[in-house]
Scaffold this motif. Structure first.
Motif, PDB file in Angstrom:
ATOM      1  N   GLU A 156       0.813  -1.211   0.000  1.00  0.00           N
ATOM      2  CA  GLU A 156       0.000   0.000   0.000  1.00  0.00           C
ATOM      3  C   GLU A 156       0.850   1.267   0.000  1.00  0.00           C
ATOM      4  OE1 GLU A 156      -2.712  -0.185   3.258  1.00  0.00           O
ATOM      5  OE2 GLU A 156      -3.815  -1.907   2.434  1.00  0.00           O
ATOM      6  N   ARG A 157       2.074   1.168   0.462  1.00  0.00           N
ATOM      7  CA  ARG A 157       2.983   2.318   0.445  1.00  0.00           C
ATOM      8  C   ARG A 157       4.347   1.836  -0.022  1.00  0.00           C
ATOM      9  NH1 ARG A 157       6.130   3.892   4.700  1.00  0.00           N
ATOM     10  NH2 ARG A 157       5.369   6.032   4.497  1.00  0.00           N
ATOM     11  N   HIS A 158       5.249   2.771  -0.303  1.00  0.00           N
ATOM     12  CA  HIS A 158       6.521   2.421  -0.937  1.00  0.00           C
ATOM     13  C   HIS A 158       7.652   3.160  -0.221  1.00  0.00           C
ATOM     14  CE1 HIS A 158       3.206   1.922  -3.762  1.00  0.00           C
ATOM     15  NE2 HIS A 158       3.815   0.780  -4.009  1.00  0.00           N
ATOM     16  N   SER A 159       8.086   2.548   0.869  1.00  0.00           N
ATOM     17  CA  SER A 159       8.998   3.215   1.802  1.00  0.00           C
ATOM     18  C   SER A 159      10.365   3.507   1.195  1.00  0.00           C
ATOM     19  CB  SER A 159       9.156   2.369   3.062  1.00  0.00           C
ATOM     20  OG  SER A 159       9.611   1.065   2.742  1.00  0.00           O
ATOM     21  N   TRP A 160      10.767   2.764   0.152  1.00  0.00           N
ATOM     22  CA  TRP A 160      12.081   3.010  -0.435  1.00  0.00           C
ATOM     23  C   TRP A 160      12.147   4.369  -1.125  1.00  0.00           C
ATOM     24  CZ3 TRP A 160      11.637   3.694  -5.674  1.00  0.00           C
ATOM     25  CH2 TRP A 160      10.555   3.094  -6.325  1.00  0.00           C
ATOM     26  N   MET A 184      16.059  -3.922 -10.149  1.00  0.00           N
ATOM     27  CA  MET A 184      15.378  -3.441  -8.949  1.00  0.00           C
ATOM     28  C   MET A 184      16.319  -2.631  -8.072  1.00  0.00           C
ATOM     29  SD  MET A 184      12.779  -6.584  -7.950  1.00  0.00           S
ATOM     30  CE  MET A 184      14.055  -7.851  -7.796  1.00  0.00           C
ATOM     31  N   ALA A 185      17.596  -2.963  -8.098  1.00  0.00           N
ATOM     32  CA  ALA A 185      18.566  -2.237  -7.277  1.00  0.00           C
ATOM     33  C   ALA A 185      18.650  -0.766  -7.653  1.00  0.00           C
ATOM     34  CB  ALA A 185      19.945  -2.885  -7.400  1.00  0.00           C
ATOM     35  N   LEU A 186      18.300  -0.425  -8.886  1.00  0.00           N
ATOM     36  CA  LEU A 186      18.348   0.968  -9.322  1.00  0.00           C
ATOM     37  C   LEU A 186      17.350   1.840  -8.570  1.00  0.00           C
ATOM     38  CD1 LEU A 186      18.670   0.451 -13.181  1.00  0.00           C
ATOM     39  CD2 LEU A 186      20.481   1.084 -11.578  1.00  0.00           C
ATOM     40  N   ARG A 187      16.375   1.223  -7.922  1.00  0.00           N
ATOM     41  CA  ARG A 187      15.400   1.984  -7.145  1.00  0.00           C
ATOM     42  C   ARG A 187      15.936   2.357  -5.762  1.00  0.00           C
ATOM     43  NH1 ARG A 187       9.787  -1.355  -8.741  1.00  0.00           N
ATOM     44  NH2 ARG A 187       9.664  -0.467 -10.854  1.00  0.00           N
ATOM     45  N   CYS A 188      17.022   1.752  -5.359  1.00  0.00           N
ATOM     46  CA  CYS A 188      17.540   1.963  -4.005  1.00  0.00           C
ATOM     47  C   CYS A 188      18.633   3.029  -3.981  1.00  0.00           C
ATOM     48  CB  CYS A 188      18.065   0.649  -3.445  1.00  0.00           C
ATOM     49  SG  CYS A 188      16.760  -0.592  -3.211  1.00  0.00           S
ATOM     50  N   THR A 189      18.902   3.536  -2.794  1.00  0.00           N
ATOM     51  CA  THR A 189      19.912   4.568  -2.616  1.00  0.00           C
ATOM     52  C   THR A 189      21.305   4.048  -2.949  1.00  0.00           C
ATOM     53  OG1 THR A 189      18.569   5.302  -0.741  1.00  0.00           O
ATOM     54  CG2 THR A 189      20.744   6.309  -0.997  1.00  0.00           C
ATOM     55  N   ASP A 190      21.567   2.825  -2.550  1.00  0.00           N
ATOM     56  CA  ASP A 190      22.890   2.219  -2.682  1.00  0.00           C
ATOM     57  C   ASP A 190      22.716   0.772  -3.116  1.00  0.00           C
ATOM     58  OD1 ASP A 190      25.630   1.750  -2.473  1.00  0.00           O
ATOM     59  OD2 ASP A 190      25.551   1.349  -0.329  1.00  0.00           O
ATOM     60  N   ALA A 191      23.707   0.231  -3.801  1.00  0.00           N
ATOM     61  CA  ALA A 191      23.656  -1.174  -4.202  1.00  0.00           C
ATOM     62  C   ALA A 191      25.050  -1.765  -4.169  1.00  0.00           C
ATOM     63  CB  ALA A 191      23.057  -1.321  -5.600  1.00  0.00           C
ATOM     64  N   ARG A 192      25.093  -3.055  -3.886  1.00  0.00           N
ATOM     65  CA  ARG A 192      26.357  -3.795  -3.937  1.00  0.00           C
ATOM     66  C   ARG A 192      26.048  -5.207  -4.400  1.00  0.00           C
ATOM     67  NH1 ARG A 192      28.078  -2.539   1.842  1.00  0.00           N
ATOM     68  NH2 ARG A 192      26.874  -0.694   1.294  1.00  0.00           N
ATOM     69  N   GLU A 193      27.041  -5.884  -4.918  1.00  0.00           N
ATOM     70  CA  GLU A 193      26.826  -7.242  -5.434  1.00  0.00           C
ATOM     71  C   GLU A 193      27.773  -8.215  -4.764  1.00  0.00           C
ATOM     72  OE1 GLU A 193      26.236  -7.513  -9.591  1.00  0.00           O
ATOM     73  OE2 GLU A 193      26.421  -9.688  -9.670  1.00  0.00           O
ATOM     74  N   TRP A 194      27.203  -9.285  -4.243  1.00  0.00           N
ATOM     75  CA  TRP A 194      27.979 -10.374  -3.654  1.00  0.00           C
ATOM     76  C   TRP A 194      27.901 -11.584  -4.577  1.00  0.00           C
ATOM     77  CZ3 TRP A 194      25.320 -10.257   1.854  1.00  0.00           C
ATOM     78  CH2 TRP A 194      25.705  -9.087   2.514  1.00  0.00           C
ATOM     79  N   GLN A 195      28.992 -12.299  -4.693  1.00  0.00           N
ATOM     80  CA  GLN A 195      28.990 -13.515  -5.503  1.00  0.00           C
ATOM     81  C   GLN A 195      28.561 -14.703  -4.648  1.00  0.00           C
ATOM     82  OE1 GLN A 195      29.161 -13.549  -8.841  1.00  0.00           O
ATOM     83  NE2 GLN A 195      29.133 -11.329  -8.482  1.00  0.00           N
TER      84      GLN A 195
END
Length: 236
Positions: A156-160, A184-195
């Protein structure tokens, strides 16, 4: 006291986060791991909202997989962490965003009353394929049957949109396509990738503990006029 809320995904339960929770508590962090399986996305979100409201300060809230849809609907979080998780926008659901990858879909089997469960052997390969055998087998043994429809729930809401957020892409994930995760990560403030595979809290809990402790030690980013975090998005 610093606080963290850990939100599991479909078929999972709080015990899957036991090692992460124990390590954080040993370091002095207040940790809450709500039980989902309430029958719908609104009910699951309400259960997590109650956990957030019970704390004395805005917590860091981590949502795994479907748990991303749950934490998207929250109020009062200090920071959101999406771990291989769905980040729905208005009118979107986890299923509508792309849902389970084919390998996970093949692991799903029907149960009575519309519930579904995961075939144990296929669950190990799909969810915990990069984890040591005994840990993977234990995690698969904790999986529960899932009520229908949760993955089609629309927050109902979108806190990100107004709360600082970090997306963790699991680059070897067999349950949610890493390509979808990167989008989807592009919607967030920060992103990182783990293998890692889909469930690093089982095979590499130290990664999650380190991430959360780092966020707890960092001041919450200031927000812009419309409540959108001003920090630039970056992939690490």
């Amino acid at each position: 006291m610093a606080a963290v809320v850990l939100v599991h995904g479909l078929y999972h339960c709080p015990e899957h986060f036991a090692v992460v929770a124990e390590r954080l508590r040993a370091a002095g962090t207040d940790v809450v791991v709500p039980e989902l399986h309430r029958g719908s996305l609104p009910a699951d979100t309400a259960a997590v909202q109650a956990a957030v409201d019970s704390l004395h300060e805005p917590p860091v809230v981590l949502g795994h997989s479907y748990g991303g849809s749950v934490i998207t609907g929250l109020r009062g979080a200090g920071h959101l962490v999406y771990l291989a998780a769905f980040v729905p926008d208005a009118g979107e659901s986890a299923a509508g965003l792309g849902g389970a990858a084919p390998q996970l879909q093949e692991a799903i089997r029907p149960e009575a009353d519309g519930f579904t469960s995961l075939h144990p052997g296929r669950a190990v390969d799909t969810l915990y394929g990069d984890c040591p055998g005994p840990l993977a087998d234990r995690a698969a043994g904790l999986l529960r049957a899932q009520a229908p429809g949760c993955g089609r729930g629309v927050p109902e809401r979108h806190s990100w949109k107004h709360t600082p957020s970090t997306y963790v892409i699991c680059g070897q994930d067999r349950a949610i396509d890493p390509v979808l995760q990167r989008k989807m990560a592009l919607r967030c403030t920060d992103a990182r990738e783990w293998q890692t595979g889909h469930s690093p809290f089982v095979g590499q809990p130290g990664l999650i503990v380190e991430l959360l402790q780092g966020l707890l030690a960092t001041d919450t980013p200031r927000t812009g006029d419309e409540g959108v975090p001003t920090a630039r998005r970056r992939l690490r």
